[in-house]
Design a protein around this motif. Structure first.
Motif, short mmCIF file in Angstrom:
data_model
loop_
_atom_site.label_atom_id
_atom_site.label_comp_id
_atom_site.label_asym_id
_atom_site.label_seq_id
_atom_site.Cartn_x
_atom_site.Cartn_y
_atom_site.Cartn_z
N PHE A 289 -39.36 -13.35 54.30
CA PHE A 289 -38.49 -12.27 53.50
C PHE A 289 -38.48 -10.98 53.91
CE2 PHE A 289 -36.55 -9.66 50.16
CZ PHE A 289 -35.42 -10.52 50.03
N VAL A 290 -37.49 -10.49 54.73
CA VAL A 290 -37.46 -9.26 55.28
C VAL A 290 -36.54 -8.54 54.58
CG1 VAL A 290 -37.36 -7.73 57.29
CG2 VAL A 290 -38.42 -9.88 57.66
N ASN A 291 -37.00 -7.27 53.75
CA ASN A 291 -35.82 -6.46 53.18
C ASN A 291 -35.46 -5.32 54.10
OD1 ASN A 291 -34.32 -5.09 51.23
ND2 ASN A 291 -35.72 -5.62 49.64
N PHE A 292 -34.07 -5.12 54.45
CA PHE A 292 -33.80 -3.79 55.08
C PHE A 292 -33.03 -3.00 54.40
CE2 PHE A 292 -33.27 -3.42 60.02
CZ PHE A 292 -34.83 -4.03 60.15
N SER A 293 -33.20 -1.69 54.61
CA SER A 293 -32.45 -0.54 54.08
C SER A 293 -31.71 0.14 55.07
CB SER A 293 -33.56 0.47 53.42
OG SER A 293 -32.92 1.59 53.27
N ALA A 294 -30.16 0.45 54.33
CA ALA A 294 -29.42 1.05 55.22
C ALA A 294 -29.77 2.50 55.42
CB ALA A 294 -27.89 1.23 54.50
N VAL A 295 -30.49 2.97 54.66
CA VAL A 295 -30.90 4.48 54.89
C VAL A 295 -31.89 4.80 55.90
CG1 VAL A 295 -31.74 6.33 53.54
CG2 VAL A 295 -30.32 4.69 52.30
N THR A 296 -32.98 3.70 55.66
CA THR A 296 -34.06 4.11 56.59
C THR A 296 -34.13 3.44 57.94
OG1 THR A 296 -35.41 2.42 55.57
CG2 THR A 296 -35.75 4.46 54.65
N SER A 297 -33.27 2.32 58.19
CA SER A 297 -33.27 1.54 59.24
C SER A 297 -32.22 1.73 60.40
CB SER A 297 -33.08 -0.06 59.01
OG SER A 297 -34.04 -0.46 57.88
N GLY A 298 -32.65 2.30 61.41
CA GLY A 298 -31.88 2.54 62.45
C GLY A 298 -31.78 1.35 63.63
N ARG B 142 -23.22 0.04 53.58
CA ARG B 142 -23.66 1.44 53.76
C ARG B 142 -24.33 1.57 55.56
NH1 ARG B 142 -24.27 4.89 49.72
NH2 ARG B 142 -24.13 4.10 47.80
N PHE B 143 -24.21 0.27 55.96
CA PHE B 143 -24.76 0.13 57.48
C PHE B 143 -23.45 0.60 58.30
CE2 PHE B 143 -28.58 -1.87 56.02
CZ PHE B 143 -29.24 -1.83 56.87
N ASN B 144 -23.84 1.27 59.29
CA ASN B 144 -22.45 1.63 60.16
C ASN B 144 -22.04 0.56 61.14
OD1 ASN B 144 -24.11 2.03 62.47
ND2 ASN B 144 -24.59 4.15 62.10
N LYS B 145 -20.97 0.55 61.79
CA LYS B 145 -20.69 -0.39 62.69
C LYS B 145 -21.66 -0.63 63.75
CE LYS B 145 -16.74 -1.93 65.76
NZ LYS B 145 -17.51 -2.66 66.69
N ALA B 146 -22.08 0.01 64.23
CA ALA B 146 -23.17 -0.07 65.47
C ALA B 146 -24.46 -1.20 64.68
CB ALA B 146 -23.84 1.17 66.07
N GLN B 147 -24.88 -0.53 63.67
CA GLN B 147 -26.00 -1.20 62.79
C GLN B 147 -25.58 -2.60 62.53
OE1 GLN B 147 -26.34 1.81 59.84
NE2 GLN B 147 -28.61 1.88 60.37
N GLN B 148 -24.33 -2.80 62.14
CA GLN B 148 -23.93 -4.27 61.75
C GLN B 148 -23.77 -4.91 63.04
OE1 GLN B 148 -20.57 -4.48 59.10
NE2 GLN B 148 -21.08 -2.70 57.93
N ASP B 149 -23.34 -4.41 64.17
CA ASP B 149 -22.96 -5.35 65.39
C ASP B 149 -24.61 -5.62 65.99
OD1 ASP B 149 -20.43 -4.95 65.38
OD2 ASP B 149 -20.42 -3.29 66.53
N PHE C 218 -13.53 -4.89 53.55
CA PHE C 218 -13.14 -3.35 54.01
C PHE C 218 -14.35 -2.97 54.66
CE2 PHE C 218 -10.26 -3.53 50.17
CZ PHE C 218 -8.98 -3.93 50.87
N GLU C 219 -15.44 -3.39 54.26
CA GLU C 219 -16.86 -2.69 54.76
C GLU C 219 -17.67 -3.47 55.47
OE1 GLU C 219 -17.17 0.40 53.49
OE2 GLU C 219 -15.45 0.34 51.80
N VAL C 220 -17.45 -4.73 55.68
CA VAL C 220 -18.32 -5.28 56.98
C VAL C 220 -17.31 -5.70 58.21
CG1 VAL C 220 -19.51 -7.51 57.00
CG2 VAL C 220 -19.62 -6.32 55.02
N LEU D 91 -18.93 -9.95 62.04
CA LEU D 91 -20.03 -10.38 61.22
C LEU D 91 -19.45 -11.14 60.17
CD1 LEU D 91 -23.11 -10.21 60.96
CD2 LEU D 91 -22.83 -8.00 59.84
N LEU D 92 -18.39 -10.71 59.54
CA LEU D 92 -17.95 -11.53 58.25
C LEU D 92 -17.54 -12.67 58.45
CD1 LEU D 92 -17.29 -10.76 55.17
CD2 LEU D 92 -15.03 -10.32 55.90
N SER D 93 -16.96 -13.16 59.75
CA SER D 93 -16.45 -14.11 59.98
C SER D 93 -17.52 -15.23 60.13
CB SER D 93 -15.62 -14.21 61.32
OG SER D 93 -16.44 -14.01 62.46
N ARG D 94 -18.92 -14.90 60.53
CA ARG D 94 -20.09 -15.44 60.49
C ARG D 94 -20.93 -15.78 59.19
NH1 ARG D 94 -18.11 -13.55 64.95
NH2 ARG D 94 -18.30 -14.55 66.98
#
Length: 444
Positions: free
Chosen positions: A80-89, A119-126, A149-151, A155-158
């Motif tokens: 289990f890996v927990n990721f944060s939108a604030v600290t993860s580039g 809260r993750f931007n498009k590049a992070q989600q990609d 609206f936010e994902v 990515l959402l389709s998968r």
């Protein structure tokens, strides 16, 4: 009476918040979401059969999104890996993805939990996308916002979206009961609290388990301690919940849900509902001018010519809100929404503009008829600009049968008045004008 803190915490080992101590460890302890986790339900079957795929949990705060992800990881024996939108580039994401890639080759599964994925931007989600596609990771995203609206759509389709509902009052009541019976909660201390108080806390929590447990912990910590145990009084409970914090994100989906509820309540002529939804927004901190602008729009969109005074009332309410602000302007906005709810309704203007706009977009090259063009220069007059123009004020009836629409749109009827309120008189007037023009069609 003993000192409450030393009696309550006689252990030297630090204790975390009650909500953390009571985080469910398996599905049997999990409260609520029976539509997803009940026997035979899709998500329950996916977990029981260890066939979990990438998914997104969408729901309000405190309904168990993170907890459910941890339970899934435990049941499926996955890392289990927990990721944060604030600290993860991007670099951190790729490092974790590559590690998961290597583990998948060895047959080990990685569940990557992304809280507040919106809260993750498009590049992070990609950056997640290729690893989700080839199955190196199982992505579980959690969001309080509408993922549509936010994902990212790719990515959402998968991912499969599961909607987690706000917990019902009975769920929160049962959660508190389970907590009080669990030794992890208060170190086996006897807690004396009535079912009425537990129901009050459940109602106050407004569907949020974390809030319910936080309030429960607060009242227990401040309870009266004696040899019988810890007694929670109604007085202490009332102090702890003296002000209810309304759940309302001014930039999120609930913002649009509630303004929609106000708009539709006024449209349905429901005065009480209109005032309630207005209060829900204002008491939660909504900007009064935003509400006032929506009322101004409503005045013409849903009332229009049926009662033209509605627009005057709406604009006056906007000005009042601008002049004096909250909390005083609440009564002016209540005045306005009440007027809108009671006014006769017509959407004829809204429909008229929408149809005219469609023609305007599809027929952008339609020329203005020569006779209604202005002719400020001699050349333009020589070219026929303004020729045969009829000045209506020169006519006895202040009317003429002059054509004002382009030839291709000559028979278009955009505004079709209803018989509601004052619009019945407008309809009658328009019919009179149309009959007059038919009778004088040969005069132009």
């Amino acid at each position: 009476m003993n000192n409450r803190q030393t009696t309550m915490f006689d252990s030297t080992e630090p204790m975390g918040p009650l909500a953390s101590r009571m985080r469910p460890r398996d599905l049997d302890e999990f409260v609520g979401q029976s539509h997803l986790l009940g026997e035979g339900k899709v998500l329950r079957q996916m977990i029981d059969r260890d066939m979990v795929s990438s998914m997104i949990f969408w729901g309000p705060p405190g309904v168990g999104k993170t907890t459910l992800a941890r339970i899934i990881a435990g049941r499926t024996k996955a890392e289990f890996v927990n990721f944060s939108a604030v600290t993860s580039g991007i670099k951190e994401i790729k490092d974790v993805m590559n590690q998961a890639d290597r583990m998948s080759v060895l047959g080990d599964k990685t569940i990557l939990f992304v809280d507040e994925i919106h809260r993750f931007n498009k590049a992070q989600q990609d950056a997640f996308l290729p690893f989700v596609e080839k199955g190196s990771i199982v992505l579980i995203g959690a969001t309080t916002e509408n993922p549509s609206f936010e994902v990212n759509s790719a990515l959402l389709s998968r991912c499969r979206v599961f909607v987690l509902n706000a917990l019902e009052q009975k769920d929160l009541f049962n959660l508190q009961k389970q907590t009080l019976d669990n030794p992890r909660a208060f170190e086996n201390k006897k807690i004396i609290i009535s079912d009425e108080m537990l129901n009050i806390i459940a109602s106050f929590a407004n569907g949020d388990a974390r809030t319910a447990l936080s309030v429960l912990e607060m009242v227990v910590l401040n309870g009266d301690v004696d040899e019988k145990g810890i007694t929670v009084t109604m007085e202490m409970l009332e102090q702890c919940i003296s002000k209810k914090s309304l759940i309302y994100d001014k930039n999120g989906e609930e913002h649009y849900n509630i303004i929609s509820a106000l708009h539709k309540s006024m449209r349905n002529s429901d005065v009480d509902a209109s005032i309630y939804w207005l209060a829900r927004m204002l008491e939660a901190g909504e900007t009064p001018l935003y509400v006032a602008r929506r009322i101004v729009r409503f005045a013409s969109e849903d009332i229009g010519m049926a009662d033209s005074r509605a627009l005057q009332i709406a604009v006056a309410a906007y000005q009042a809100a601008h002049f004096i602000g909250m909390p005083e302007c609440s009564v002016h906005l209540a005045h306005a929404v009440t007027y809108m709810a009671l006014a006769p309704k017509s959407n004829a203007l809204d429909v008229a503009y929408a149809n005219a706009a469609m023609d305007a977009k599809n027929m952008l090259a339609e020329p203005v008829p020569m006779h209604i063009r202005n002719a400020p220069t001699k050349l333009m007059k020589d070219l026929g600009y303004g020729k045969n123009y009829v000045y209506a004020h020169d006519k006895e009836d202040k009317l003429s049968s002059m054509q004002c629409l382009p030839d291709n749109l000559l028979d278009r009827k955009y505004y079709v008045p209803t018989t509601q309120g004052q619009e019945a008189r407008v309809k009658e007037r328009m019919e009179q004008i149309e009959e007059w023009k038919k009778a004088h069609s040969d005069e132009w």
